[in-house]
Design a protein around this motif. Structure first.
Motif: not given
Length: 504
Positions: A90-105
């Motif tokens: 439920r995070l609408g609009g531009d996908p680029e605008s919602h995440v500041d950091v991506v983490v994972g392995g």
């Protein structure tokens, strides 16, 4: 500077909380460390259903039930597009605008067959992963980076990622990230140097958008221990490719691991410091007497009057994961044949010593039968084989020397693995009076999960989730360092390093 990146940096420098997406999230060790450092988890991608549900139960428990169930769904990163994922959250609009950091392995099993060319291809052509599904887990990670334009990235993996099939995967990923506009570095860190009561060596890769002009990458150690020889050896093996590239003048991304100095640092947290306040499990425990499913339905109260050390206080009072009365997942495996072996084992004993002790006890049993019944069961008879089965484990000690190990009370635990989900012989409790393997909650403590963190059970899936996780205190140390770069607030260089990651 792109408009999207510029807006993200501006909001972070204005003091707004960084938003993190966890890929290959497991139950959420990295997510928890970042949350403790002031990040907000927007969601996760995890294939294992039990781990995905654990993540949702811990990080989206206050969300409306319908949304929490959406977060609890297992997902395959290969078939899940970033923009579709954010819409589900439920995070609408531009996908680029919602995440500041991506983490994972992302797992590396097939990556060696892909290599530099494929990584560069996906950087330029985001659908390239479709042409080579063998390595698409790393490629998908980069695809998410390209689509979401995070300001920072954290990647974790086993040490062998530095020399996997002749490839230095970390080096090659850094090259691909550079082509996407990031400044990346990688190194080896051991969790025990950051307050985790476990000697766990892993590769960590951190990348920042070049616009940040980042200057710091990895946290300074806060704790000290002289690691056993095997840990030094495994690091040397993993770093062979790194050293080769350095000699060739090709490596630009590797950072020497920060070396702890005993002076000024706290001693490493030991197993007894991590576990001694948890409820005693004695010979009369129902868990030792009865076989059956091990579920997390019954509260086991903390012992009265326990004098808590700093680590134990932290595990009971971690913000948003407090546990004031007791724990629900203090459950162990039913291993009636082996309790008597565990009791006789010495700290540090492994399977050959355990097998020898079992053989001695079997001989004692045969002598007892001869004394009480007037005969000694003969080899090959049903009575002999039945008695042998009740005492001696079936594994060849020459082929499985490391299958069992009794922990030392005064040392941190050895590395917990996902194999805990199959058996727990790698971590036999140090207390001979309890003569058992560790419980689910004890495994969680050794990984630095607080007592209020819940795992989707029953026992085996919970053990697997814990063994697969990044220790939250290790993740927090990295998150603190990343946050300093994102906000532009540098740490006080005169601050005692032993205090840098102590507060949760």
């Amino acid at each position: 500077m792109s408009t999207t990146i510029e807006r993200k940096i501006e909001r972070l420098r204005a003091g707004e909380e960084p938003r993190v997406l966890d890929l290959f999230a497991g139950c959420g060790g990295i997510s928890l460390g970042f949350q403790a450092a002031g990040f907000r988890n927007v969601g996760a991608v995890e294939l294992d259903p039990a781990a995905a549900r654990s993540h949702a139960l811990n990080f989206h428990r206050d969300a409306p039930e319908e949304l929490r169930e959406i977060h609890a769904q297992s997902r395959d990163v290969v078939s899940t597009e970033p923009e579709d994922l954010l819409k589900e959250f439920r995070l609408g609009g531009d996908p680029e605008s919602h995440v500041d950091v991506v983490v994972g392995g992302p797992p590396c099993q097939s990556f060696a067959r892909v290599g530099r060319a494929k990584l560069r291809e996906v950087a330029e052509h985001p659908e390239a992963y479709l042409n080579d599904p063998r390595g698409n887990l790393y490629l998908r990670y980069l695809h998410y980076v390209r689509k979401l334009k995070p300001v920072a990235i954290l990647m974790e993996n086993v040490p062998d990622v530095l020399n996997y099939g002749g490839h230095n995967i970390a080096e090659e990923v850094c090259e691909a990230l550079r082509d996407l506009g990031y400044d990346a570095r990688y190194t080896m860190l051991n969790a025990v140097f950051y307050g985790v009561p476990e000697m766990r060596e892993r590769m960590f890769l951190v990348a920042y958008r070049t616009e940040l002009n980042a200057t710091r990458w990895f946290p300074a150690p806060t704790h000290w221990i002289n690691l056993p020889r095997g840990y030094h050896g495994s690091r040397q093996v993993a770093m062979k490719t790194v050293k080769t590239d350095l000699l060739d003048g090709e490596t630009r991304f590797f950072v020497d691991p920060p070396e702890p100095e005993k002076e000024g640092l706290k001693p490493a947290v030991t197993a007894v410091q991590a576990l001694s306040d948890l409820p005693f499990i004695n010979e009369d425990s129902e868990q030792k007497l009865r076989k059956g499913p091990r579920r997390f339905e019954r509260l086991v109260h903390y012992p009265d009057g326990a004098r808590l050390n700093d680590f134990q206080k932290k595990m009971r009072s971690w913000p948003e994961f407090e546990a004031s009365e007791g724990i629900y997942d203090h459950v162990i495996r039913y291993l009636p044949r082996d309790y008597k072996i565990f009791a006789r084992m010495q700290p540090g004993d492994q399977y050959p010593e355990a097998y020898q002790l079992a053989s001695e006890m079997f001989e004692e049993r045969l002598s007892q039968i001869e004394m009480n019944e007037g005969f000694r069961p003969l080899v090959g008879t049903d009575r002999y084989e039945a008695e042998k089965k009740a005492y001696i484990p079936p594994y060849d000690p020459s082929k499985f020397p490391n299958k069992w190990r009794k922990m030392e009370a005064d040392q941190p635990a050895r590395t917990l693995m996902a194999h805990l989900g199959k058996d727990s012989y790698s971590h036999i409790h140090y207390d001979s009076r309890q003569s058992r393997t560790i419980s689910v909650r004890e495994a969680a403590r050794l990984q630095s999960f607080p007592d209020g963190f819940v795992f989707q059970g029953p026992m085996n899936p919970a053990f697997r989730q814990i063994g697969n996780a990044v220790p939250p205190l290790m993740a927090k140390a990295l998150a603190d360092k990343i946050k300093q770069q994102l906000t532009g607030k540098r740490e006080n260089v005169t601050k005692n390093r032993a205090e840098e990651t102590d507060a949760v």
